[in-house]
Design a protein around this motif. Sequence first.
Motif, PDB file in Angstrom:
ATOM      1  N   LYS A  76       0.836  -1.193   0.000  1.00 40.20           N
ATOM      2  CA  LYS A  76       0.000   0.000   0.000  1.00 40.20           C
ATOM      3  C   LYS A  76       0.878   1.252   0.000  1.00 40.20           C
ATOM      4  N   PRO A  77       0.396   2.338  -0.621  1.00 45.06           N
ATOM      5  CA  PRO A  77       1.156   3.588  -0.581  1.00 45.06           C
ATOM      6  C   PRO A  77       1.330   4.063   0.865  1.00 45.06           C
ATOM      7  N   ALA A  78       2.474   4.636   1.149  1.00 44.77           N
ATOM      8  CA  ALA A  78       2.733   5.132   2.502  1.00 44.77           C
ATOM      9  C   ALA A  78       1.788   6.291   2.827  1.00 44.77           C
ATOM     10  N   ARG A  79       1.302   6.297   4.060  1.00 45.41           N
ATOM     11  CA  ARG A  79       0.418   7.354   4.537  1.00 45.41           C
ATOM     12  C   ARG A  79       1.144   8.177   5.607  1.00 45.41           C
ATOM     13  N   ALA A 121       3.199   2.127  20.960  1.00 46.62           N
ATOM     14  CA  ALA A 121       2.931   0.869  20.262  1.00 46.62           C
ATOM     15  C   ALA A 121       2.256   1.116  18.907  1.00 46.62           C
ATOM     16  N   ILE A 122       1.348   2.095  18.857  1.00 44.71           N
ATOM     17  CA  ILE A 122       0.687   2.439  17.593  1.00 44.71           C
ATOM     18  C   ILE A 122       1.704   2.956  16.591  1.00 44.71           C
ATOM     19  N   ALA A 123       2.620   3.814  17.045  1.00 45.49           N
ATOM     20  CA  ALA A 123       3.648   4.350  16.151  1.00 45.49           C
ATOM     21  C   ALA A 123       4.471   3.226  15.541  1.00 45.49           C
ATOM     22  N   ARG A 124       4.840   2.258  16.355  1.00 40.51           N
ATOM     23  CA  ARG A 124       5.634   1.133  15.857  1.00 40.51           C
ATOM     24  C   ARG A 124       4.833   0.310  14.846  1.00 40.51           C
ATOM     25  N   ARG A 125       3.536   0.088  15.133  1.00 38.44           N
ATOM     26  CA  ARG A 125       2.712  -0.749  14.239  1.00 38.44           C
ATOM     27  C   ARG A 125       2.566  -0.105  12.866  1.00 38.44           C
ATOM     28  N   PHE A 126       2.273   1.183  12.825  1.00 35.74           N
ATOM     29  CA  PHE A 126       2.123   1.852  11.531  1.00 35.74           C
ATOM     30  C   PHE A 126       3.481   2.021  10.851  1.00 35.74           C
ATOM     31  N   ALA A 151       4.418  -0.929   8.956  1.00 36.06           N
ATOM     32  CA  ALA A 151       3.641  -1.073   7.717  1.00 36.06           C
ATOM     33  C   ALA A 151       4.144  -0.154   6.607  1.00 36.06           C
ATOM     34  N   GLY A 152       5.170   0.651   6.906  1.00 33.08           N
ATOM     35  CA  GLY A 152       5.736   1.525   5.882  1.00 33.08           C
ATOM     36  C   GLY A 152       5.175   2.925   5.852  1.00 33.08           C
ATOM     37  N   ASP A 153       4.337   3.281   6.840  1.00 34.38           N
ATOM     38  CA  ASP A 153       3.766   4.627   6.878  1.00 34.38           C
ATOM     39  C   ASP A 153       4.765   5.629   7.458  1.00 34.38           C
ATOM     40  N   ARG A 154       4.555   6.903   7.151  1.00 34.88           N
ATOM     41  CA  ARG A 154       5.353   7.994   7.704  1.00 34.88           C
ATOM     42  C   ARG A 154       4.723   8.423   9.029  1.00 34.88           C
ATOM     43  N   ILE A 155       5.518   8.533  10.069  1.00 33.04           N
ATOM     44  CA  ILE A 155       4.980   8.713  11.410  1.00 33.04           C
ATOM     45  C   ILE A 155       5.372  10.068  11.991  1.00 33.04           C
ATOM     46  N   GLY A 156       4.369  10.834  12.431  1.00 36.72           N
ATOM     47  CA  GLY A 156       4.588  12.072  13.162  1.00 36.72           C
ATOM     48  C   GLY A 156       4.290  11.843  14.634  1.00 36.72           C
ATOM     49  N   LEU A 157       5.272  12.089  15.485  1.00 38.00           N
ATOM     50  CA  LEU A 157       5.176  11.811  16.914  1.00 38.00           C
ATOM     51  C   LEU A 157       4.995  13.109  17.688  1.00 38.00           C
TER      52      LEU A 157
END
Length: 334
Positions: free
Chosen positions: A4-7, A21-26, A29-35
């Motif tokens: 899937k395209p990265a979100r 834990a949510i940050a790690r899960r997404f 999956a290859g998504d871009r994460i803002g913390l």
Amino acid sequence: MPRKPARTIIITGASAGVGRAIARRFGDAGDRIGLIARDEEALRDVQRELQARFAHAEYEAVDVADAQALFSASERLEQRLGPVDIWINDAMETVFSTVADITPDEFRRVTEVTYLGFVYGTMAALRSMRRRGEGRIIQIGSALAYRGIPLQAAYCGAKHAIRGFTDSLRAELMHERSGITLSIVDLPAVNTPQFDWARAHLAHAPRPMGRPVEPEVIADAIYRVANGGFREYWIGWPTLLTILGNTVAPALLDRYLAAKAIAGQQTDVPLVPDRTDNLHHPVTRLHRTRGSFSRGAAQHALLVPGDVARAATVALGAALFFALGAAASRRRWR
């Protein structure tokens, strides 16, 4: 199967517990994460953890109770990660105390973070999403949004308020025919560091009520909810039974909680006087995903849409009454 395209995913309360834990899960999956969280050192640690797993992660250290700081942080994350696809509100505070012992300042602080932090986070998300007419907002709720329990009046009140706010906003977006969607995910007790660092006015150290689940279980559920379409999801049998039980027999739950929930939220370990808490300042050394109650914590939990659970309960109740009525009718005709 094509990837899937990265979100772009932004998570508040991302430095520990469920948010981490949510940050790690997404991220996996290859998504871009803002913390987003208060503690820059802890956020840096989460960023390094995600980068070691080949995820793109950026952070902004702000207090979600500061609306303007949160709006600015959101804009800076967008500049580095791209437009927000999914915003997850998770930041929270609690004080374990009776209403008689909690101070007005403590109650206000819990409300500002746990309720207004969600309101401001949602507003920040809408600033980005409205420009494109699409996006998804996920509110991390609780079974306690339906059923308040002793020793957590401030937290329970905030969670109730989140539900009312989200329902109002959802109806407004539907009226506008917006492509932005909202879901609340109601959680059971979770084994996070909150029990190690929350302020408490108790005789003994706080603990989860009942058997907690691990934060990774919640993270997996949230990942599935991100692609779902229901307005509300319940995680775990305790959540389902608490919400439905309070609908059917709230007075019975009053008596049960009065008898069990005070001792049920305390360990046998005396509370350390003046223990360090995170109400006004983060406790960097305790920022981790899991808390101190992994022994016996559940590794799996049911995920069910709230509307499906309600409909199934009504159907089962109707079937039971029909069966009882049929049995009574047969006895009369004998």
